[in-house]
Design an enzyme around this catalytic site. Structure first.
Site, short mmCIF file in Angstrom:
data_model
loop_
_atom_site.label_atom_id
_atom_site.label_comp_id
_atom_site.label_asym_id
_atom_site.label_seq_id
_atom_site.Cartn_x
_atom_site.Cartn_y
_atom_site.Cartn_z
N PHE A 1 -1.81 8.35 14.27
CA PHE A 1 -3.25 8.25 14.01
C PHE A 1 -3.96 8.00 15.34
O PHE A 1 -3.52 7.16 16.13
CB PHE A 1 -3.52 7.11 13.03
CG PHE A 1 -4.91 7.12 12.48
CD1 PHE A 1 -5.26 7.98 11.45
CD2 PHE A 1 -5.89 6.29 12.99
CE1 PHE A 1 -6.55 8.02 10.94
CE2 PHE A 1 -7.19 6.31 12.50
CZ PHE A 1 -7.52 7.18 11.47
N ASP B 1 3.37 1.39 12.50
CA ASP B 1 2.11 1.34 11.77
C ASP B 1 2.45 1.74 10.33
O ASP B 1 2.91 2.87 10.07
CB ASP B 1 1.11 2.31 12.41
CG ASP B 1 -0.25 2.30 11.71
OD1 ASP B 1 -0.31 1.94 10.53
OD2 ASP B 1 -1.24 2.70 12.36
N TYR C 1 -6.72 -1.83 2.87
CA TYR C 1 -7.77 -1.18 2.06
C TYR C 1 -7.31 0.14 1.45
O TYR C 1 -8.06 0.75 0.71
CB TYR C 1 -9.05 -0.96 2.89
CG TYR C 1 -8.82 -0.35 4.26
CD1 TYR C 1 -8.51 0.99 4.41
CD2 TYR C 1 -8.90 -1.14 5.41
CE1 TYR C 1 -8.29 1.54 5.66
CE2 TYR C 1 -8.69 -0.60 6.67
CZ TYR C 1 -8.38 0.74 6.79
OH TYR C 1 -8.15 1.28 8.04
N LYS C 2 -6.09 0.59 1.78
CA LYS C 2 -5.60 1.85 1.19
C LYS C 2 -4.86 1.53 -0.11
O LYS C 2 -5.47 1.17 -1.09
CB LYS C 2 -4.72 2.58 2.20
CG LYS C 2 -5.44 2.96 3.48
CD LYS C 2 -4.48 3.70 4.41
CE LYS C 2 -5.09 3.95 5.78
NZ LYS C 2 -6.16 4.94 5.78
N ARG D 1 -6.07 16.74 1.56
CA ARG D 1 -5.12 15.63 1.41
C ARG D 1 -5.30 14.94 0.06
O ARG D 1 -6.42 14.63 -0.35
CB ARG D 1 -5.40 14.66 2.56
CG ARG D 1 -4.38 13.59 2.74
CD ARG D 1 -4.66 12.84 4.03
NE ARG D 1 -5.82 11.96 3.91
CZ ARG D 1 -5.97 10.83 4.59
NH1 ARG D 1 -5.05 10.45 5.46
NH2 ARG D 1 -7.04 10.09 4.45
#
Ligand SMILES: Cc1ncc(COP(=O)(O)O)c(C=O)c1O
Length: 388
Positions: free
Chosen positions: A104, A175, A200-201, A347
């Site tokens: 990322f 990560d 938060y995912k 996605r």
């Protein structure tokens, strides 16, 4: 368990989890009963100061971390910086950070900034994801990887890469943004050094929820924090002028924790506490397999961008198409929410806590209709918004 608006099929919990049904009441109680009634005494009386560690232990169970090795705070970008700085400091004679081109961007940007700040001519070396293993040479100080690729869902073999890196004398920073709550992770069993992730995912703490960091207990006492904030001090309320790191993982705390956002996370962890990650993973594989099959049967112009082998991917499925952005907007207009990642990735995240097999088949049917009738080919679907 979760609130989802009527008529919506939500396949984006890998980006922002939905609201747990109990979250409004949990946050309300924190505001009125704790902040409201107890005011500043809530730091002690409501246990606010201990929450980053308490919640860290609850997340730790999902990622194979020993109790007392995970702490919450800040955002993931900050936690990446902290972990990488700590790892580089433990390898003072080496100058290379190895990462991959599937990482990322914020991870790479934070590494660039850290390297600039250190001013000791470190090098950030990036190779293709499939070339990482061969690129682990004895000059590598730190291998820094995102386990599950945010674009394609491709999953690295954590245990194998850690073994290889350790054999070469390097440390590894993982990560887990697309791993925690998505797949089984065994940090202790894999002999991991450092890991970071967001909540938060898949963990549903809400937009801007705090990140977490893991440091293996065998190295935690040797870590010299680069972000030496007062709440990572051995005795914050002694207000000493000089910094002394707190015990173990405590030293990775920086400043005042986000109490309301942690209350939201607690509502989600009340659900996660009752879940076995092996069950989640098994169901996630069923859902992703069904989605790939259904989409490939009806959408010949979409190309699978995720690994076909479910063991080699996380809990998301991505397809490529040059008009991916417009297709995703058309899908969202029909109530199927996924997202788009440049340059051409559609996605879809699969979250067994609230995604059903019926959702999968409806979403695939709607996508099939959009592709068959070119319903995406409208000006309104082609204007890019700020967040894609
Ligand atoms: C792998 C990965 N790392 C880091 C981030 C961003 O971290 P932050 O919480 O600092 O915005 C994301 C955001 O989606 C991500 O997917």
């Amino acid at each position: 368990m979760f609130y989802l608006p009527e008529g919506v099929i939500y396949l984006d919990g890998n980006s922002l989890g939905p609201t747990p049904a109990a979250v409004a009441e949990k946050v309300r109680a924190c505001i009125t009963d704790e902040w409201g009634e107890m005011l500043i005494t809530a730091w002690n009386r409501a246990g606010w100061m201990d929450k980053p560690r308490a919640l860290g232990d609850r997340i730790g169970r999902l990622i194979g971390a020993e109790p007392g090795t995970v702490v919450l705070g800040d955002t993931l970008s900050i936690k990446v910086y902290q972990a990488l700085a700590a790892a580089l400091d433990l390898r003072p004679d080496r100058k290379v950070v190895l990462s991959d081109t599937g990482n990322f961007p914020t991870d790479l940007y934070m590494a660039e900034g850290l390297i600039r700040t250190l001013g000791r001519s470190h090098e950030l070396r990036t190779v293709a994801p499939e070339e990482v293993e061969a690129a682990i040479t004895p000059d590598i100080a730190v291998l820094m990887l995102t386990e599950v690729d945010y674009r394609t869902g491709r999953k690295h073999d954590m245990k194998r890469l850690i073994e290889k890196a350790h054999a070469a004398g390097a440390l590894v920073v993982w990560d887990l943004a697309h791993s925690a709550g998505a797949i089984e992770v065994d940090l202790a069993g894999s002999d991991a050094d450092f890991a970071v992730g967001c909540t938060y995912k898949y963990l549903n703490s809400g937009p801007g929820g705090p990140a977490f960091i893991y440091v293996a207990p065998r190295i935690a006492e040797r870590v010299k924090p680069a972000l030496s904030g007062w709440l990572g001090h051995e005795a914050p309320f002694a207000f000493d002028l000089g910094y002394r790191p707190g015990a173990g993982i405590e030293r990775m705390r920086v400043g005042t924790p986000p109490i309301l956002q942690m209350a939201a996370l607690e509502a989600s962890m009340d659900i996660w506490d009752r879940v076995d990650m092996a069950d989640i993973r098994a169901r996630s594989i069923e859902l992703t397999e069904a989605f790939v099959k259904a989409v490939e049967a009806t959408c010949p112009t979409l190309t699978l961008a995720s690994p076909r082998d479910p063991e080699a991917r996380g809990s998301q499925i991505s397809f490529r198409h040059p008009e991916g952005y417009a297709i995703m907007q058309a899908l969202i207009a029909r109530g199927v929410i996924g997202d788009f990642r440049a340059p051409d990735i559609l996605r879809f995240g699969f979250t067994p806590l609230y995604t059903t097999m019926e959702d999968v088949s409806h979403a695939a049917t709607i996508l099939g209709e959009i592709m068959r009738d070119n319903l995406w080919d409208r000006a309104e679907f082609k204007t890019r918004a700020k967040v894609t």
